[in-house]
Motif scaffolding. Structure first.
Motif, mmCIF file in Angstrom:
data_model
loop_
_atom_site.group_PDB
_atom_site.id
_atom_site.type_symbol
_atom_site.label_atom_id
_atom_site.label_comp_id
_atom_site.label_asym_id
_atom_site.label_seq_id
_atom_site.Cartn_x
_atom_site.Cartn_y
_atom_site.Cartn_z
ATOM 1 N N VAL A 1 -4.459 0.729 -9.324
ATOM 2 C CA VAL A 1 -3.002 0.905 -9.375
ATOM 3 C C VAL A 1 -2.634 2.301 -9.871
ATOM 4 C CG1 VAL A 1 -2.676 -1.569 -9.748
ATOM 5 C CG2 VAL A 1 -2.655 -0.013 -11.714
ATOM 6 N N ASN A 2 -1.426 2.703 -9.530
ATOM 7 C CA ASN A 2 -0.930 3.999 -9.998
ATOM 8 C C ASN A 2 -0.788 3.968 -11.519
ATOM 9 O OD1 ASN A 2 -0.672 4.861 -7.356
ATOM 10 N ND2 ASN A 2 1.530 4.463 -7.245
ATOM 11 N N GLU B 1 8.296 8.900 -7.600
ATOM 12 C CA GLU B 1 7.905 9.085 -6.196
ATOM 13 C C GLU B 1 7.226 7.846 -5.612
ATOM 14 O OE1 GLU B 1 5.699 12.786 -6.021
ATOM 15 O OE2 GLU B 1 7.558 13.961 -5.937
ATOM 16 N N ALA B 2 6.474 7.140 -6.447
ATOM 17 C CA ALA B 2 5.786 5.930 -5.957
ATOM 18 C C ALA B 2 6.800 4.874 -5.515
ATOM 19 C CB ALA B 2 4.869 5.377 -7.039
ATOM 20 N N HIS C 1 0.770 -1.245 0.000
ATOM 21 C CA HIS C 1 0.000 0.000 0.000
ATOM 22 C C HIS C 1 0.807 1.306 0.000
ATOM 23 C CE1 HIS C 1 -3.846 -1.976 0.245
ATOM 24 N NE2 HIS C 1 -3.352 -2.794 1.171
ATOM 25 N N ALA C 2 2.042 1.311 0.501
ATOM 26 C CA ALA C 2 2.785 2.579 0.559
ATOM 27 C C ALA C 2 2.968 3.144 -0.850
ATOM 28 C CB ALA C 2 4.147 2.363 1.232
ATOM 29 N N GLY D 1 -3.447 5.252 -6.660
ATOM 30 C CA GLY D 1 -4.472 4.762 -7.584
ATOM 31 C C GLY D 1 -4.750 5.755 -8.697
ATOM 32 N N ASP D 2 -5.873 5.580 -9.325
ATOM 33 C CA ASP D 2 -6.219 6.371 -10.499
ATOM 34 C C ASP D 2 -7.506 7.137 -10.212
ATOM 35 O OD1 ASP D 2 -7.185 7.266 -12.905
ATOM 36 O OD2 ASP D 2 -7.461 5.274 -13.765
ATOM 37 N N PRO D 3 -7.401 8.394 -9.802
ATOM 38 C CA PRO D 3 -8.582 9.153 -9.385
ATOM 39 C C PRO D 3 -9.559 9.425 -10.538
ATOM 40 C CG PRO D 3 -6.617 10.543 -9.387
ATOM 41 C CD PRO D 3 -6.161 9.160 -9.684
ATOM 42 N N LEU D 4 -9.054 9.408 -11.757
ATOM 43 C CA LEU D 4 -9.899 9.735 -12.902
ATOM 44 C C LEU D 4 -10.911 8.624 -13.196
ATOM 45 C CD1 LEU D 4 -9.705 12.346 -14.401
ATOM 46 C CD2 LEU D 4 -8.282 11.237 -16.134
ATOM 47 N N PHE D 5 -10.456 7.370 -13.118
ATOM 48 C CA PHE D 5 -11.317 6.244 -13.475
ATOM 49 C C PHE D 5 -11.546 5.269 -12.318
ATOM 50 C CE2 PHE D 5 -9.291 7.674 -17.430
ATOM 51 C CZ PHE D 5 -10.432 7.970 -18.178
#
Ligand SMILES: *Cc1c(COP(=O)(O)O)cnc(C)c1O
Length: 383
Positions: free
Chosen positions: A29-30, A56-57, A16-17, A21-25
């Motif tokens: 996952v990033n 950064e991820a 999880h660190a 994720g994907d706020p648009l859809f």
């Protein structure tokens, strides 16, 4: 600087660190952010500034596992190490290295440092006081690597960290062999932790990268030099590294278990000579390894074979002949033909690396299959 005292389990952090994720859809996952150009209203992001979302991820995951504030991801382990060292020193300064060093770092010291006016001393790390004895008024950095390659020698991390603190020096460790799962040097007082991500962090023998973690302050110093030297990692590879990191704890724990069982098997096998694995009670560094490798004693070992090493390697069915290490597949190599090929036989003997020595990187396979593979490759007694 240690980040927290009550952190989540490494199993949870690995998953999880750093995940936004994907706020648009609404994807879990990033996304892979391919952009090399960003709007600069808030922050100037740029791949070579080491601050794109996919970079950064990766850093967030490794920093979480290492319990460090932050860090940087690079395009190789050597880019990580070179940039981190050069960010801390200038012409006229002095570095103390332990004398058992990864070949590439040993060669870097030998061929590059002096011509930039940076002096160094290499000391036997078996006694941490040797670092203190080597300190000069120009000394800036103490650099260690434990467990070491290929004899898995153990350096007392906490003792070295204390010496560095007492004298106001920056301490650095190459933590590659241990992985961020087994050993977290920040909590033991080390300032900068370095990884060749090509090994356990990537973990599938298909990625070249490196990661450093440290305090925000020291990371900013390294980041400033890094933006001059380059050596940044692209978004696609960052994504693969991030994906690999989600399973690093599972992989490394299985590798630890397999290695312990294999080391015990090899120790009892009459056709095998000395076995070097920190998990074995008779290993010189066993007690210190148990104290500082809190996640496990690692998947790396070496051993001497009493018969022809090349014939033995040839007979192996699925333990693969390869340099590099830390992959899901078990690999074996002959240090006298690979990492230490540039030393003469006499020089190798002096550092304890015989022509009979083999280094094994234990994978995640079923351990009984690994033992059977070794057994069938050992020579059959002829009378
Ligand atoms: C492989 C390795 C390095 C160098 O890393 P690259 O990713 O090959 O640049 C440094 N230290 C250790 C211990 C290694 O095994």
């Amino acid at each position: 600087m240690k980040k927290s005292n009550n952190r989540l389990s490494p199993l949870t952090l690995a998953v999880h660190a750093g995940s936004v994720g994907d706020p648009l859809f609404g994807g879990l996952v990033n996304p892979i952010y391919q952009s090399s150009a960003y709007n600069y209203d808030q922050l100037v992001r740029y791949p070579r500034y080491f601050n794109t979302p996919n970079q950064e991820a990766v850093v967030k995951k490794v920093a979480a596992l290492e319990d460090a504030e932050t860090g940087l991801v690079f395009s190789s382990g050597m880019a990580t190490i070179l940039t981190s060292i050069f960010a801390m020193v200038k012409a006229g300064d002095h570095i103390i290295f332990q004398n058992d060093l990864y070949g590439g770092v040993h060669s870097l010291a030998l061929h590059e440092l002096n011509r930039y006016g940076i002096a160094y001393t290499m000391v036997d790390a078996a006694d941490p006081r040797n670092f203190e004895k080597a300190i000069r008024k120009e000394t800036k950095v103490i650099y260690i690597e434990t467990p070491s390659n290929p004899l898995l020698k153990i350096t007392d991390i906490e003792a070295v960290g204390k010496i560095a603190k007492r004298h106001g020096l920056i301490s650095m460790i190459d933590n590659t062999f241990a992985s961020p799962v087994n050993q977290n040097p920040i909590g033991l007082g080390i300032d900068v932790v370095l990884h060749s991500g090509t090994k356990y962090i990537g973990g599938h023998s298909d990625i070249c990268c490196g990661v450093m973690v440290s305090s925000k302050k020291l990371t900013a110093l390294v980041q400033a030099s890094a933006s001059h030297f380059g050596g940044s990692l692209d978004a696609n590879t960052c994504y693969l590294v991030e994906r690999s990191l989600k399973t690093i704890v599972l992989r490394v724990r299985q590798q630890n278990q397999n290695a312990m069982a294999l080391a015990e098997f090899l120790e009892a096998e009459p056709k095998i000579g000395a076995v070097y694995y920190p998990g074995l009670k008779k290993h010189a560094g066993h007690a210190i390894a148990k104290k500082q490798m809190t996640g496990g004693l690692g998947g790396m070992m070496s051993f001497e074979i009493k018969s022809d090493p090349e014939k033995f390697i040839k007979r192996l069915k699925f333990i693969r002949k390869a340099v590099s290490l830390g992959g899901v597949e078990s690999t074996i190599c002959s240090p006298c033909k690979t990492s230490h090929v540039k030393l003469s036989a006499a020089e190798r003997k002096k550092v304890g690396i015989s022509d009979q020595l083999l280094r094994l990187s234990v994978g995640i396979e079923e351990v009984n299959d690994l033992i059977a593979d070794i057994q069938q490759a050992l020579p059959i007694e002829t009378r």
